[in-house]
Design a protein around this motif. Structure first.
Motif, PDB file in Angstrom:
ATOM      1  N   PHE A 249     -19.780 -49.002  19.040  1.00  0.00           N
ATOM      2  CA  PHE A 249     -20.248 -49.179  17.671  1.00  0.00           C
ATOM      3  C   PHE A 249     -19.099 -48.921  16.704  1.00  0.00           C
ATOM      4  O   PHE A 249     -18.369 -47.938  16.849  1.00  0.00           O
ATOM      5  N   PRO A 250     -18.896 -49.814  15.737  1.00  0.00           N
ATOM      6  CA  PRO A 250     -17.742 -49.658  14.844  1.00  0.00           C
ATOM      7  C   PRO A 250     -17.833 -48.409  13.979  1.00  0.00           C
ATOM      8  O   PRO A 250     -18.918 -47.857  13.756  1.00  0.00           O
ATOM      9  N   VAL A 251     -16.675 -47.981  13.495  1.00  0.00           N
ATOM     10  CA  VAL A 251     -16.614 -46.893  12.514  1.00  0.00           C
ATOM     11  C   VAL A 251     -16.911 -47.527  11.158  1.00  0.00           C
ATOM     12  O   VAL A 251     -16.072 -48.219  10.584  1.00  0.00           O
ATOM     13  N   VAL A 252     -18.112 -47.311  10.643  1.00  0.00           N
ATOM     14  CA  VAL A 252     -18.569 -47.959   9.418  1.00  0.00           C
ATOM     15  C   VAL A 252     -18.482 -46.958   8.265  1.00  0.00           C
ATOM     16  O   VAL A 252     -19.132 -45.909   8.304  1.00  0.00           O
ATOM     17  N   VAL A 253     -17.671 -47.292   7.267  1.00  0.00           N
ATOM     18  CA  VAL A 253     -17.534 -46.474   6.068  1.00  0.00           C
ATOM     19  C   VAL A 253     -18.161 -47.243   4.916  1.00  0.00           C
ATOM     20  O   VAL A 253     -17.649 -48.284   4.498  1.00  0.00           O
ATOM     21  N   ILE A 254     -19.299 -46.757   4.432  1.00  0.00           N
ATOM     22  CA  ILE A 254     -20.031 -47.396   3.333  1.00  0.00           C
ATOM     23  C   ILE A 254     -19.799 -46.574   2.070  1.00  0.00           C
ATOM     24  O   ILE A 254     -20.078 -45.371   2.058  1.00  0.00           O
ATOM     25  N   THR A 255     -19.276 -47.189   1.027  1.00  0.00           N
ATOM     26  CA  THR A 255     -19.012 -46.452  -0.202  1.00  0.00           C
ATOM     27  C   THR A 255     -20.057 -46.777  -1.256  1.00  0.00           C
ATOM     28  O   THR A 255     -20.622 -47.873  -1.293  1.00  0.00           O
ATOM     29  N   SER A 256     -20.303 -45.792  -2.115  1.00  0.00           N
ATOM     30  CA  SER A 256     -21.256 -45.955  -3.213  1.00  0.00           C
ATOM     31  C   SER A 256     -20.796 -45.109  -4.382  1.00  0.00           C
ATOM     32  O   SER A 256     -20.361 -43.963  -4.209  1.00  0.00           O
ATOM     33  N   ASN A 257     -20.870 -45.684  -5.587  1.00  0.00           N
ATOM     34  CA  ASN A 257     -20.535 -44.954  -6.808  1.00  0.00           C
ATOM     35  C   ASN A 257     -21.740 -44.243  -7.406  1.00  0.00           C
ATOM     36  O   ASN A 257     -21.676 -43.728  -8.516  1.00  0.00           O
ATOM     37  N   GLY A 258     -22.852 -44.247  -6.661  1.00  0.00           N
ATOM     38  CA  GLY A 258     -24.032 -43.533  -7.117  1.00  0.00           C
ATOM     39  C   GLY A 258     -24.809 -44.244  -8.202  1.00  0.00           C
ATOM     40  O   GLY A 258     -25.545 -43.620  -8.961  1.00  0.00           O
ATOM     41  N   GLU A 259     -24.669 -45.582  -8.282  1.00  0.00           N
ATOM     42  CA  GLU A 259     -25.362 -46.328  -9.322  1.00  0.00           C
ATOM     43  C   GLU A 259     -26.827 -46.596  -8.984  1.00  0.00           C
ATOM     44  O   GLU A 259     -27.573 -47.075  -9.823  1.00  0.00           O
ATOM     45  N   ARG A 260     -27.243 -46.299  -7.732  1.00  0.00           N
ATOM     46  CA  ARG A 260     -28.635 -46.518  -7.336  1.00  0.00           C
ATOM     47  C   ARG A 260     -28.939 -45.661  -6.125  1.00  0.00           C
ATOM     48  O   ARG A 260     -28.037 -45.163  -5.442  1.00  0.00           O
ATOM     49  N   GLU A 261     -30.232 -45.480  -5.861  1.00  0.00           N
ATOM     50  CA  GLU A 261     -30.678 -44.763  -4.673  1.00  0.00           C
ATOM     51  C   GLU A 261     -30.952 -45.763  -3.550  1.00  0.00           C
ATOM     52  O   GLU A 261     -31.406 -46.881  -3.793  1.00  0.00           O
ATOM     53  N   PHE A 262     -30.681 -45.354  -2.332  1.00  0.00           N
ATOM     54  CA  PHE A 262     -30.936 -46.200  -1.176  1.00  0.00           C
ATOM     55  C   PHE A 262     -32.244 -45.785  -0.510  1.00  0.00           C
ATOM     56  O   PHE A 262     -32.659 -44.624  -0.600  1.00  0.00           O
ATOM     57  N   PRO A 263     -32.907 -46.721   0.185  1.00  0.00           N
ATOM     58  CA  PRO A 263     -34.166 -46.385   0.871  1.00  0.00           C
ATOM     59  C   PRO A 263     -33.965 -45.274   1.898  1.00  0.00           C
ATOM     60  O   PRO A 263     -32.891 -45.143   2.501  1.00  0.00           O
ATOM     61  N   ALA A 264     -35.017 -44.492   2.118  1.00  0.00           N
ATOM     62  CA  ALA A 264     -34.939 -43.382   3.062  1.00  0.00           C
ATOM     63  C   ALA A 264     -34.617 -43.867   4.469  1.00  0.00           C
ATOM     64  O   ALA A 264     -33.876 -43.215   5.216  1.00  0.00           O
ATOM     65  N   ALA A 265     -35.166 -45.021   4.859  1.00  0.00           N
ATOM     66  CA  ALA A 265     -34.905 -45.550   6.197  1.00  0.00           C
ATOM     67  C   ALA A 265     -33.426 -45.866   6.390  1.00  0.00           C
ATOM     68  O   ALA A 265     -32.880 -45.700   7.487  1.00  0.00           O
ATOM     69  N   PHE A 266     -32.771 -46.329   5.322  1.00  0.00           N
ATOM     70  CA  PHE A 266     -31.336 -46.615   5.406  1.00  0.00           C
ATOM     71  C   PHE A 266     -30.536 -45.319   5.473  1.00  0.00           C
ATOM     72  O   PHE A 266     -29.618 -45.173   6.288  1.00  0.00           O
ATOM     73  N   ARG A 267     -30.886 -44.360   4.607  1.00  0.00           N
ATOM     74  CA  ARG A 267     -30.156 -43.091   4.593  1.00  0.00           C
ATOM     75  C   ARG A 267     -30.327 -42.336   5.905  1.00  0.00           C
ATOM     76  O   ARG A 267     -29.422 -41.594   6.326  1.00  0.00           O
ATOM     77  N   ARG A 268     -31.455 -42.520   6.568  1.00  0.00           N
ATOM     78  CA  ARG A 268     -31.676 -41.847   7.844  1.00  0.00           C
ATOM     79  C   ARG A 268     -30.685 -42.303   8.905  1.00  0.00           C
ATOM     80  O   ARG A 268     -30.346 -41.537   9.823  1.00  0.00           O
ATOM     81  N   ARG A 269     -30.202 -43.516   8.798  1.00  0.00           N
ATOM     82  CA  ARG A 269     -29.276 -44.050   9.787  1.00  0.00           C
ATOM     83  C   ARG A 269     -27.824 -43.773   9.451  1.00  0.00           C
ATOM     84  O   ARG A 269     -26.924 -44.208  10.179  1.00  0.00           O
ATOM     85  N   CYS A 270     -27.550 -43.105   8.341  1.00  0.00           N
ATOM     86  CA  CYS A 270     -26.191 -42.811   7.912  1.00  0.00           C
ATOM     87  C   CYS A 270     -25.980 -41.307   7.811  1.00  0.00           C
ATOM     88  O   CYS A 270     -26.926 -40.541   7.646  1.00  0.00           O
ATOM     89  N   LEU A 271     -24.728 -40.894   7.899  1.00  0.00           N
ATOM     90  CA  LEU A 271     -24.365 -39.503   7.635  1.00  0.00           C
ATOM     91  C   LEU A 271     -23.730 -39.434   6.248  1.00  0.00           C
ATOM     92  O   LEU A 271     -22.819 -40.210   5.946  1.00  0.00           O
ATOM     93  N   PRO A 272     -24.192 -38.522   5.380  1.00  0.00           N
ATOM     94  CA  PRO A 272     -23.676 -38.474   4.011  1.00  0.00           C
ATOM     95  C   PRO A 272     -22.347 -37.717   3.924  1.00  0.00           C
ATOM     96  O   PRO A 272     -22.118 -36.742   4.635  1.00  0.00           O
ATOM     97  N   LEU A 273     -21.491 -38.186   3.050  1.00  0.00           N
ATOM     98  CA  LEU A 273     -20.235 -37.503   2.757  1.00  0.00           C
ATOM     99  C   LEU A 273     -19.939 -37.682   1.272  1.00  0.00           C
ATOM    100  O   LEU A 273     -19.797 -38.809   0.803  1.00  0.00           O
TER     101      LEU A 273
END
Length: 353
Positions: A249-273
């Motif tokens: 599985f690739p090393v996936v780095v997803i960036t966000s400037n905090g302009e919106r909230e993401f669905p809980a199902a999506f956040r569950r599959r990611c680790l926050p930093l």
């Protein structure tokens, strides 16, 4: 201390945010059973792109802009084979993290997927050039008619009578290329996902969970195997039965400037930093790493930059590098006549001018 940490000097931590390219890439920890994939056959190692890494990181070893908690989050994502959802103010170096990971772990060229409001999941997976294929088919049919009318056909014309291959008009996108079956993971940067259409994070769920996808045009094609283009310069790969599945599985780095909230199902599959503005010492080290020197007046410009960041507004690390670079220009003075230019370079980006 776990048994793994007792037997290995570094334990599960393979990333240390040094930015140092290893002579021998470190071995990544084994994935958990539920994140193992069976894609194949294995593809050749991807190309490297040291120029792009140097533009992002500078030519020298850098002082880490991450604390131990952030470094542990990266290592956890590497171990668990989960995407990193990196948040923080604009210009703090979120997208640079992908290049830092790639350089330190020896994972080759970073695949960039830059998100805008019109971006769809298919844009990241693959693109089918329908118009180009229609034109190629028309030219092929015209050639068939010309050959049928020729009483003394050229033997080489028989080769030209083959129809254009469907794979010639399909290019795998950054996400689609990252999910090819490599023995070591690719690094994928999904930049500014918060700018996407509201449906894109949910559309990503299936791909991020299963590490695979289908190209419907190839699934319907009569040929079992198609040679398609990839997002790497000049890259091509054979796709069997229209299906792509990763091996790692690739090393996936997803960036966000905090302009919106993401669905809980999506956040569950990611680790926050969450990345914060670097300290003064880290900013000075960053300048030295990029410029290879510490021009006179650097400390004053760093102090001014820190003051403006603390006063609020939006500022980017690129602005500081631009201001310091100006001090190396012959005859430029940051004080006096040059002060107005420095203020322009370090302006508050939130004001829109």
């Amino acid at each position: 201390m776990s048994a793994q940490e007792q037997t290995s000097p570094n334990g599960w931590r393979v990333f240390h945010a040094t930015g140092h390219a290893p002579a021998v890439p470190p071995r990544l920890p084994e994935p958990p059973p539920w994140r193992r994939f069976r894609g194949g056959p294995a593809q050749p190692a991807p190309p490297d792109d040291p120029e792009a890494a140097e533009r992002r990181l500078g030519p020298r070893e850098i002082t880490p802009l991450l604390g131990q908690d952030e470094i542990d989050a990266v290592n956890a994502a590497l171990l668990l084979r989960r995407p990193l959802l990196v948040t923080g103010p604009p210009g703090v170096g979120k997208s640079t993290l992908a290049y830092l990971i790639s350089r330190e772990l020896g994972l080759g060229r970073v695949l960039e997927w830059n998100i805008v409001s019109r971006t769809s999941l298919r844009d990241g997976l693959y693109v089918h050039d329908n118009m180009g294929r229609a034109q190629a088919i028309a030219a092929w049919q015209a050639g068939l008619r010309a050959a049928a009318a020729d009483v003394n056909p050229d033997p080489e014309s028989r080769e030209r009578q083959l129809p254009p291959a469907l794979g010639d008009f399909i290019t795998l996108g950054p996400l689609g290329t990252a999910l090819l079956p490599y023995d070591r993971p690719r690094v994928l940067l999904v930049d500014e996902l918060d700018k996407s259409d509201i449906d894109l994070p949910n559309d990503l769920l299936h791909v991020l969970e299963n590490g695979s996808y289908d190209v419907p045009e190839l699934v319907r094609d009569a040929a079992d195997t198609a040679s398609v283009h990839t997002s790497d310069p000049g890259g091509r790969v054979d796709v069997d039965n229209g299906r792509v599945e990763c091996r790692e599985f690739p090393v996936v780095v997803i960036t966000s400037n905090g302009e919106r909230e993401f669905p809980a199902a999506f956040r569950r599959r990611c680790l926050p930093l969450e990345m914060r503005t670097p300290t003064r010492e880290q900013l000075v080290a960053m300048v030295e790493g990029h410029l290879g020197t510490r021009p006179a007046g650097t400390d004053d410009l760093v102090d001014l930059f820190v003051q403006q960041v603390q006063a609020g507004g939006t500022h980017s690390l690129d602005q500081l590098l631009n201001a310091v670079q100006m001090t190396t220009a012959g005859g430029f003075q940051a004080h006096g006549d040059g002060r107005k230019l420095v203020e322009m370079l370090l302006r508050d980006l939130a004001k829109g001018r």
